[in-house]
Design a protein around this motif. Sequence first.
Motif, PDB file in Angstrom:
ATOM      1  N   ALA A  39       0.827  -1.207   0.000  1.00 50.65           N
ATOM      2  CA  ALA A  39       0.000   0.000   0.000  1.00 50.65           C
ATOM      3  C   ALA A  39       0.861   1.256   0.000  1.00 50.65           C
ATOM      4  O   ALA A  39       0.570   2.231  -0.698  1.00 50.65           O
ATOM      5  N   GLY A  45      -4.259   4.686  -6.040  1.00 50.38           N
ATOM      6  CA  GLY A  45      -4.259   3.246  -5.918  1.00 50.38           C
ATOM      7  C   GLY A  45      -5.615   2.697  -6.305  1.00 50.38           C
ATOM      8  O   GLY A  45      -6.614   3.387  -6.275  1.00 50.38           O
ATOM      9  N   ARG A  81      -5.257   2.123  -1.117  1.00 51.17           N
ATOM     10  CA  ARG A  81      -4.099   2.548  -0.326  1.00 51.17           C
ATOM     11  C   ARG A  81      -4.533   3.067   1.039  1.00 51.17           C
ATOM     12  O   ARG A  81      -4.058   2.617   2.082  1.00 51.17           O
TER      13      ARG A  81
END
Length: 220
Positions: free
Chosen positions: A76, A96, A122
Amino acid sequence: MKTYSCPAVLFAALLGAAAAIAWPATRAGAFAGDNVGALDSGFVPDTGQINRGFDEKNPTSSQPRPIPTRAQLRAALAMPDSDQPVPGNGANATTGAAPPAASAAGPIGATGQTMPAKFSLRNDTLDRVPVMGLPLPLSDADRARIYRAAMADLPPPVEDAARLVPASELTINQALNEIHPLPESVRGIPGVGKLGYIKTKDKVFLVEPDTRIVVDEIES
């Protein structure tokens, strides 16, 4: 004092006074009891409570989310973290990949740091750990070096460290007897030079000696 010569007039005056006294209470009782009870089935009469802080009629259906693994956290942190705000045309955010159930679009003006977790995998991952539990910015190669050096170091593994996790605080006994300086061969890695470590049979815990806080965990 005003006197009344006629019994009928006296009776009417007493009846009016009684009505004047009873009317506010009757009106308030009807409003606070019958009407509110009909509008809110969760209302409890005669308690003086207006908002009990929860709603039994609509119980939550959400379940606790699992804590991410160290590998998931590092993945992440490696995702893009854009500082560009989402434009007003609903363009996709670049923070993300979003969770499958959520759209990739985000609120107008949101950036990578302010994007709600439902729009950003994320942030969804990072939000489930305490700040002190986030991994140190170490490469996989540096983490492997630290692990090998600590495992080869002379201090034996300890058994009472098995329950430690990042952000844990060591006991006084652990801090005095079980923290050891990192081997010289890895102290030059940026960010770890002043850290100590505790190891088990398969893990190395990096520790901030001054606070006794575990700042990272390295597995084989």
